[in-house]
Design a protein around this motif. Sequence first.
Motif, PDB file in Angstrom:
ATOM      1  N   CYS A 157     -13.474  29.854  36.336  1.00 24.17           N
ATOM      2  CA  CYS A 157     -13.673  29.698  37.765  1.00 24.17           C
ATOM      3  C   CYS A 157     -12.448  29.064  38.400  1.00 24.17           C
ATOM      4  O   CYS A 157     -11.625  28.455  37.722  1.00 24.17           O
ATOM      5  N   VAL A 158     -12.329  29.251  39.700  1.00 27.14           N
ATOM      6  CA  VAL A 158     -11.295  28.550  40.449  1.00 27.14           C
ATOM      7  C   VAL A 158     -12.027  27.771  41.522  1.00 27.14           C
ATOM      8  O   VAL A 158     -13.054  28.215  42.044  1.00 27.14           O
ATOM      9  N   MET A 159     -11.524  26.579  41.828  1.00 30.42           N
ATOM     10  CA  MET A 159     -12.175  25.787  42.863  1.00 30.42           C
ATOM     11  C   MET A 159     -11.179  25.537  43.978  1.00 30.42           C
ATOM     12  O   MET A 159     -10.074  25.047  43.740  1.00 30.42           O
ATOM     13  N   LEU A 160     -11.561  25.920  45.188  1.00 32.29           N
ATOM     14  CA  LEU A 160     -10.724  25.674  46.356  1.00 32.29           C
ATOM     15  C   LEU A 160     -11.224  24.418  47.047  1.00 32.29           C
ATOM     16  O   LEU A 160     -12.372  24.022  46.910  1.00 32.29           O
ATOM     17  N   ASP A 161     -10.311  23.804  47.816  1.00 29.77           N
ATOM     18  CA  ASP A 161     -10.735  22.604  48.534  1.00 29.77           C
ATOM     19  C   ASP A 161     -10.073  22.587  49.894  1.00 29.77           C
ATOM     20  O   ASP A 161      -8.900  22.948  50.032  1.00 29.77           O
ATOM     21  N   ARG A 162     -10.838  22.168  50.883  1.00 31.73           N
ATOM     22  CA  ARG A 162     -10.331  22.199  52.249  1.00 31.73           C
ATOM     23  C   ARG A 162      -9.285  21.122  52.484  1.00 31.73           C
ATOM     24  O   ARG A 162      -8.255  21.373  53.096  1.00 31.73           O
ATOM     25  N   GLU A 163      -9.572  19.905  51.988  1.00 30.45           N
ATOM     26  CA  GLU A 163      -8.611  18.813  52.188  1.00 30.45           C
ATOM     27  C   GLU A 163      -7.289  19.120  51.476  1.00 30.45           C
ATOM     28  O   GLU A 163      -6.215  18.950  52.027  1.00 30.45           O
ATOM     29  N   ALA A 164      -7.420  19.594  50.224  1.00 34.30           N
ATOM     30  CA  ALA A 164      -6.222  19.880  49.440  1.00 34.30           C
ATOM     31  C   ALA A 164      -5.521  21.144  49.928  1.00 34.30           C
ATOM     32  O   ALA A 164      -4.402  21.414  49.530  1.00 34.30           O
ATOM     33  N   GLN A 165      -6.165  21.908  50.798  1.00 38.33           N
ATOM     34  CA  GLN A 165      -5.630  23.167  51.300  1.00 38.33           C
ATOM     35  C   GLN A 165      -5.133  24.057  50.175  1.00 38.33           C
ATOM     36  O   GLN A 165      -4.030  24.605  50.235  1.00 38.33           O
TER      37      GLN A 165
ATOM     38  N   VAL B 297     -15.582  31.939  42.156  1.00 36.37           N
ATOM     39  CA  VAL B 297     -14.817  31.159  43.135  1.00 36.37           C
ATOM     40  C   VAL B 297     -15.741  30.097  43.711  1.00 36.37           C
ATOM     41  O   VAL B 297     -16.816  30.409  44.216  1.00 36.37           O
ATOM     42  N   LEU B 298     -15.304  28.860  43.608  1.00 36.23           N
ATOM     43  CA  LEU B 298     -16.124  27.734  44.057  1.00 36.23           C
ATOM     44  C   LEU B 298     -15.437  27.005  45.202  1.00 36.23           C
ATOM     45  O   LEU B 298     -14.254  27.182  45.442  1.00 36.23           O
ATOM     46  N   GLY B 299     -16.190  26.133  45.838  1.00 38.15           N
ATOM     47  CA  GLY B 299     -15.590  25.286  46.854  1.00 38.15           C
ATOM     48  C   GLY B 299     -16.555  25.029  47.986  1.00 38.15           C
ATOM     49  O   GLY B 299     -17.505  25.776  48.193  1.00 38.15           O
ATOM     50  N   GLY B 300     -16.281  23.980  48.726  1.00 39.40           N
ATOM     51  CA  GLY B 300     -17.163  23.585  49.818  1.00 39.40           C
ATOM     52  C   GLY B 300     -17.162  24.629  50.917  1.00 39.40           C
ATOM     53  O   GLY B 300     -16.294  25.500  50.980  1.00 39.40           O
ATOM     54  N   SER B 301     -18.148  24.524  51.799  1.00 39.67           N
ATOM     55  CA  SER B 301     -18.246  25.481  52.891  1.00 39.67           C
ATOM     56  C   SER B 301     -17.009  25.396  53.775  1.00 39.67           C
ATOM     57  O   SER B 301     -16.545  24.306  54.106  1.00 39.67           O
ATOM     58  N   GLY B 302     -16.463  26.549  54.115  1.00 46.32           N
ATOM     59  CA  GLY B 302     -15.312  26.587  55.009  1.00 46.32           C
ATOM     60  C   GLY B 302     -13.974  26.382  54.331  1.00 46.32           C
ATOM     61  O   GLY B 302     -12.953  26.254  54.999  1.00 46.32           O
TER      62      GLY B 302
END
Lengths: 361, 251
Positions: free
Chosen positions: B208-216, B36-41
Amino acid sequence: MNAAQLEIRTEGGGTILCFTGPLTARAIAPLWSRALATAKAPTPLTLDLAQAEMIDTSGAALLLAIERAHDHTITWHGLTDAQTKLLTQLRAALPQGAPIMPAPATIVRRSLWRTLLIRVGFFGETILATLALPRKLRFLRGAEFFRLADRAGTQAVPLVAMMGFLIGMILAFQSAIPMRQFGAEIYVAALVAISLFRELGPLLAAVILAGRTGSAFAAELGTMRVNEEVDALVTMGVDPETMLVIPRMAAAMLVMPALTLGIDIAGLLGMGFVMMILGFPPDAVIGQVQMATSPHDLLLGLFKSLVFGAAIGLIGCRAGLTAGGGPRAVGEAATSAVVGGIVAIILLDGLFAVIFYRLGL
Amino acid sequence: MSAPAISVEGVGQTFGKRVIFQNVSFDIAVGEIFVVLGGSGCGKSTLLKQMIGLLSPTAGQITVLGHDVARETDAVRRSIGVMFQSGALFGSMTLIDNIMLPLALFTDLPLAARQDIARLKLALVGLADAENLLPSEISGGMAKRAAIARALALDPPLLFLDEPSAGLDPITGAGLDRLILDLRAALDCTFVVITHELQSIFAIADRCVMLDREAQGMIALGVPAELRRSSDNATVQAFFNRQPTVQPRGA
Ligand SMILES: Nc1ncnc2c1ncn2[C@@H]1O[C@H](COP(=O)(O)OP(=O)(O)OP(=O)(O)O)[C@@H](O)[C@H]1O
Ligand SMILES: [Mg+2]
């Protein structure tokens, strides 16, 4: 999950340990001791794992323990490549006689003398911090002070009122019985009033403060210490004494006279209640109290309470800031805050008794 | 295709009015190493807490090894090992006691056996000499490794690791990657790993999956090497082809 099975066979002077089923942490419990006992025998040993369904790292731990227990070479039978690889890796990971770091004496039993020194030292540091305060006032936060005073004071009022009222009643009731034999029941009012103003009011308030607030200070600062928040403050250049201890001491000193006054008043009411039941009209009781006590009895008690408040605040903070590591340390800090606080109050009270006597107060 | 180890369907999480992510869906196969990837928070730890039943998602459903996490939490808990981002070691116990605790709770192994097993797990993460230390007496990286050893205590088929290599030196980190690959090869464990280390991702991740805060929500799902080559999402590209915005010194 079905349990693992172990079959022990002797063939041609050698022993064969034949494992069936899964060799996993949950499954190997019944056969661990038996397998190890067999492995200690000095006969040639064969481990037959062809029917072992799976071997996880706990199962591997068993096999490696067998290997260690057996002094001679072992013939392995029926291992898959992946299992051999796992065993090889685990064998390599195990330290070969490397020394294990000894458990440090974490629960240091400090001698009484050292404890005393630390306490005196902390007391001194706090006094110095107070003297240096004007230069560091920017670290004091007003909001913090009012929050602390509210918690230590306002929120303790119901408890203080109840305790005071009950103690007043009990005292009056208990002393009325012997006094009645001399027909001197009316002097119960004087007795209760004097002991409340001079002794019991400040003492009871201090015990409540030590139990409610001293322990809370210790737990709060202890947790900050444990979570390295205190260290973070220090590295930011903030003086923890100024920012954490002084507002708490000040709050404890501010609320103590008020709490004491609360106990005094509630105690007088409790006593009055009992006197009414015994048949004395309120004006007789009030008159008796006025005659027997003077304002300076009350003021002496309030002064004492101020000193008690400072001591409890200081001891609570000290216990928290000197807490060790781990959650248990927080509990220990709270305990030593309450115990230390109560002991200190009683010693101080004795000291006051002597001083007031010498001064003729 | 056999039943997935974990299936996440349309999962979302909001805290009060704050939307962390919405509509996250993916399947993880048995024996897969899923990163699981993605920026902090962005909600990685939150997603992990949902998968292990610590937090019930405000939308969607998660199934772990055929059990609905929300309703059959206990069944799920029996087959997982978790390493929390903070380590969360029990502060009043030595490292070996930390690892022996699950063994004592869930098996009938005699003490000597529990010690042997716990020592082996500690040795696996390179902490063989530190078994008698308390969590307050070890370094941050050591705490991470001890927490991994504790997650491995019962050899669960499903392991969740929240940033296992954060704060570790590259050599120890690479050793950890090896360990994950070896455990998978030997035991067919399924791994869900949160990590930011590009090298580690390419070394261990099947997908992997990538989450993103802006894209929610999720912005990529797939094999890391393919995502790097062919994703048209700017954030994904920026992540995989991490271009230094500051020129390295001496360049
Ligand atoms: N219990 C909670 N209540 C309210 N908000 C929360 C709670 N837990 C997490 N959040 C919020 O959810 C967001 C995602 O948190 P999360 O811990 O999942 O991030 P993360 O992706 O793991 O980040 P990092 O890489 O820094 O660990 C954060 O913005 C956080 O503020
Ligand atoms: Mg996180």
